[in-house]
Write an enzyme that holds these catalytic residues in place. Structure first.
Site, short mmCIF file in Angstrom:
data_model
loop_
_atom_site.label_atom_id
_atom_site.label_comp_id
_atom_site.label_asym_id
_atom_site.label_seq_id
_atom_site.Cartn_x
_atom_site.Cartn_y
_atom_site.Cartn_z
N THR A 1 0.38 4.43 0.78
CA THR A 1 0.35 5.59 1.85
C THR A 1 0.76 4.82 3.10
O THR A 1 0.10 3.66 3.31
CB THR A 1 -0.92 6.21 2.01
OG1 THR A 1 -1.37 6.91 0.82
CG2 THR A 1 -1.17 7.28 3.07
N ASP B 1 0.86 -1.02 -0.05
CA ASP B 1 0.09 -0.10 0.03
C ASP B 1 0.98 1.38 -0.07
O ASP B 1 1.68 1.31 0.74
CB ASP B 1 -0.94 -0.19 1.30
CG ASP B 1 -1.69 1.09 1.27
OD1 ASP B 1 -2.48 1.53 0.42
OD2 ASP B 1 -1.79 1.93 2.32
N ASP C 1 -1.60 -0.11 6.45
CA ASP C 1 -1.67 0.69 7.66
C ASP C 1 -3.12 1.25 7.70
O ASP C 1 -3.42 1.55 9.06
CB ASP C 1 -0.62 1.40 8.07
CG ASP C 1 -0.80 2.79 7.10
OD1 ASP C 1 -1.65 2.44 6.06
OD2 ASP C 1 -0.41 3.96 7.51
#
Length: 833
Positions: free
Chosen positions: A325, A323, A570
């Site tokens: 970000t 991911d 996250d």
């Protein structure tokens, strides 16, 4: 960042009549329990006392290392030696005790590391008591507590919603339904679900073991050895050993009682010697120690391994989905520019709208937090108010609110992805694409016609008036380029899967040097059919505008092609993919939900820790394969010797003390050092197959050469009771030299310390047959020169054949029974050559 941006919002107020049921910003905000009520419930035992552990208890560790099948076998054999004597033939009993102590000590060290890290990484829900919000441990929640919720929070106990501000909860981990459920006051929430959008609070109605997912959460969070290909392979090997041991030991016992009819105790001692050497008692120990050391090493790097197989699992992955970000970029962002469009009037007006939107969200995401930093609430000026809000959702890609301006005008404002809010071909999209190619994130501020509830009900917002483009710069992680380079060098495909604009994601990935970043793919264009999607995902490197459900589907598509997939993330939008991936990796600063489902949590939030985890897994897998070859070679040659002795009707050549000496010098001690040594070999499939194709020929050669030397020695010395020590010594010399040769092959490449290890083991045996005390203790005495030289010659001849086997065996794959390889199916992997 978002927490610190909450100051200075007093000029902006919320319209109370737009908040049904009260809420975080309403005037009828619930105050929660009082301290006295909490104390009363604690006294009654109404607390959330589910004993969630990250490791086995001390009692379980002791039982797991002491009460094993092989320890039971060795214990019975030791008891037999205590009866028939002498005690020096019971040395193997001390080895078993020493092994158990080593296993217990190392696992206790691993437990200490795990438990301390688990405390650091443990989620701390926010409860409201005496009218104030405070963080508490899960175990401190009591029945009736008012627990606040925000995006990414996990529902830790069952309850009833008391406040709702656009609260949307994903219950897919419990029900299998992927669509988020909008919760209103009075609705129930279940432990194990998590918030995907909005916020609110709920009252705990079931705590502890009564909660819906309490047992599930306890089991999922426990440090276990389940579903491990390596451990399954070792279990298969142990079953194989037992299948060989049972008939061999029975036949050997009968044979030795018949051969040694005049001396029953001698027959029993030699039977025990033949059985003891068949038991690969150290293999499980070495595996446990290697894993425990791995946990300790990773713990020092602030890496919490929530499930033990994750150490080896990440070493086996060939695709890692990242991911963007929070993984490739840091969580924070900065507003670099505000481009006012026609619908925004002027910059002051646009700033006022943005400041009020920021103040409307009590739990802003990273993008909105950056906007709040740039345009705090007090910069809006007097008269701005916010009413009903639509929290950001990864599925929608935008958020919104109804705002009342200083002149009393009331409008619905949306803030989100331009390519989602604007129709295809809109003139503004060209400018957005240009900014995206620079790796910048762009948000569109737009005014919508009608009430917010109409926008919420529609599949896609219509009749929008673009007001401004908010341009944000993302902070790249310094360690990301080196980490991506490491994966490329190790043959692991890295794929960036993000909810952001595909062009922007590609630009960021390109700055980090990711191969294939110049051809980003918009996930909205991916085919729906699984096989076609798998082809597209397998061929691409960067994917943007990926919905949470699509992330999950992409992971499944890669798995359908035979890939072992790791997923990092996250945010709450990563939870489903993390859960389905072979290995889920969460950042320590990530949402509570992601940490709950991930097998590995990087508490230091450093992407650079991933190579250490991969390297640790490879060390464990590669080294366990080495030592498994040693242990299984011993089992094969010992079984061969047993059947050869039965067939020839001769006394078993060794006593238990000889078996203990040989095992300690050629297997036990070297295996301990080899299991903990550095090893960068890439993890390969077919663990059992590769071990057997070396151990079986090695064991057969060792057994045949040793038994041949034994028969020659019996013929040379006369085969009487007086010459038995010389016959045993000749056979022991041959077996030791061959076993040392096997150790040399297994230990390659021969670094300085490995050469030193081999020399040390050889020196130990030399002392055993040359020092008078050791000669008497082990009953080893070289007689004459002809037979010792013959023993050496037999060993050298067998060694040459060992070298041939070591080169031929890896090029062939034995046709093993299907039952022995069921756990090793990996269609995409090729047998090692």
């Amino acid at each position: 960042m978002s927490q610190g941006a909450g100051g200075g919002r007093t000029p902006v107020t919320r319209i109370a009549d737009d908040q049904p049921g009260g809420g975080p910003g309403g005037t009828d905000r619930h105050t929660g329990l009082t301290s006295a009520e909490v104390a009363e419930r604690v006294a009654r035992g109404e607390v959330n006392d589910v004993p969630v552990r990250a490791s086995r208890s001390v009692g379980e560790i002791i039982r797991g290392n002491v009460f094993t099948l092989f320890n039971a076998i060795m214990g019975v054999l030791f008891a037999v030696i205590l009866v028939v004597g002498p005690l020096k033939d019971g040395l193997f009993g001390g080895v078993v005790l020493f092994n158990a102590l080593i296993g217990i000590i190392q696992e206790l060290r691993a437990k200490k590391t795990l438990d301390s890290l688990a405390v650091i990484g443990e989620s701390r829900p926010t409860v409201r008591r005496d009218g104030a919000a405070k963080e508490v441990a899960n175990a401190e929640i009591v029945l009736g507590d008012l627990i606040e919720l925000g995006p990414g929070d996990k529902v830790v106990v069952d309850g009833v919603v008391t406040e709702s501000d656009g609260l949307e909860i994903d219950e897919s981990l419990l029900t299998g339904e992927a669509d988020p459920v909008v919760k209103q006051p009075g609705d129930t929430v279940m432990s194990g679900s998590f918030v995907v959008a909005g916020g609110g609070a709920f009252t705990a109605t079931k705590v502890g073991r009564e909660a819906y997912a309490a047992q599930l959460a306890e089991e999922a969070s426990r440090f276990t050895l389940v579903n491990s290909e390596l451990r399954n392979g070792i279990a298969k090997i142990l079953k194989f050993c037992i299948m060989l041991m049972i008939p061999a030991s029975i036949g050997l016992m009968i044979s030795q009682l018949l051969v040694e009819r005049a001396d029953t105790f001698e027959a029993i001692r030699r039977t025990v010697a033949g059985i003891v050497v068949m038991v690969p008692e150290g293999l499980v120990l070495i595996t446990s120690v290697a894993f425990a050391i791995g946990v300790i090493r990773l713990g020092r790097k602030q890496c919490l391994v929530q499930e033990l197989p994750a150490i080896e699992g990440l070493a086996r992955v060939d695709v890692v989905c990242l991911d963007k970000t929070g993984t490739l970029t840091e969580g924070g962002m900065d507003v670099t520019d505000l481009r006012v469009l026609d619908g925004g009037r002027d910059e002051t007006y646009a700033r006022g709208v943005l400041a009020t939107l920021g103040a409307s969200d009590p739990r802003p995401n990273a993008s909105l937090a950056a906007i709040i930093d740039a345009y705090p609430a007090d910069s809006a000026g007097d008269g701005w108010r916010h009413g009903e809000t639509l929290p950001f959702s990864s599925a929608r890609k935008y958020s919104g609110a109804e705002l009342t301006e200083p002149d009393g005008a009331r409008h619905t404002w949306l803030l989100g992805a331009p390519d989602v809010l604007l129709p295809p071909g809109d003139p503004q999209l060209a400018a957005v694409d240009e900014l995206n190619t620079q790796g910048l994130r762009v948000l569109l501020l737009a005014r919508a016609e009608g009430r917010l509830e109409d926008v919420r009900a529609s599949a896609a917002p219509e009749s929008l008036t673009p007001a401004a483009l908010v341009i944000l710069e993302q902070r790249l992680r310094r360690e990301a380029p080196d980490t991506l380079r490491y994966f490329a060098e190790q043959g692991v495909d890295a794929k960036v899967i993000s909810g952001d604009n595909a062009v922007s994601v590609g630009a960021v990935a390109g700055k980090l040097g990711l191969p294939g970043a110049d051809a980003p793919v918009d996930a909205r264009q991916l085919p729906q059919e699984r096989e076609q999607m798998a082809e597209a995902v397998e061929g691409g490197a960067v994917f943007g505008r990926v919905s949470p459900q699509q992330k999950r589907e992409m992971v499944g598509a890669l798995q359908s092609k035979g890939h072992n997939v790791a997923m990092t993330g996250d945010g709450v939008n990563d939870v489903l993919a993390l859960k389905d991936a072979d290995i889920g990796v969460s950042m320590g600063s990530g949402s509570e939900a992601t940490r709950a489902v991930a097998q590995i949590v990087l508490l230091n939030n450093s992407f650079a820790t991933l190579p250490d985890v991969v390297a640790e897994g490879r060390r464990v897998i590669g080294n366990i394969e080495r030592v498994a070859n040693l242990f299984l070679t011993k089992t094969v040659y010992s079984v061969f010797m047993a059947f050869a002795v039965i067939a020839a009707q001769v006394p078993y050549p060794f006593l238990p003390r000889h078996s203990t000496l040989l095992s300690a010098l050629t297997i036990g001690t070297p295996a301990f050092f080899l299991a903990l040594a550095p090893n960068k070999e890439r993890a390969r499939p077919y663990f059992v197959r590769r071990v057997l194709r070396l151990a079986v020929p090695f064991g057969l050669l060792a057994g045949a050469a040793t038994f041949g030397t034994y028969l020659l020695a019996r013929a040379h010395y006369g085969a009487t009771a007086a010459t038995r020590e010389a016959e045993t010594t000749a056979a022991t010399l041959t077996l030791f030299l061959i076993a040392l040769w096997v150790l040399t092959i297994i230990a390659r490449p021969l670094t300085w310390w490995r050469v030193g290890l081999i020399v040390t083991m050889g020196t130990g045996f030399l002392l055993a047959i040359s020092i008078p005390f050791a000669q008497d203790f082990f009953e080893l005495q070289l007689v004459g020169t002809q037979m010792p030289l013959t023993a050496v010659g037999m060993a050298v001849g067998a060694g040459v054949l060992l070298e041939v086997a070591a080169r031929i065996a890896p090029k062939t794959v034995p046709d093993l029974p299907k039952s022995m390889m069921e756990e090793e199916k990996e269609p995409q992997a090729q047998p090692a050559g």
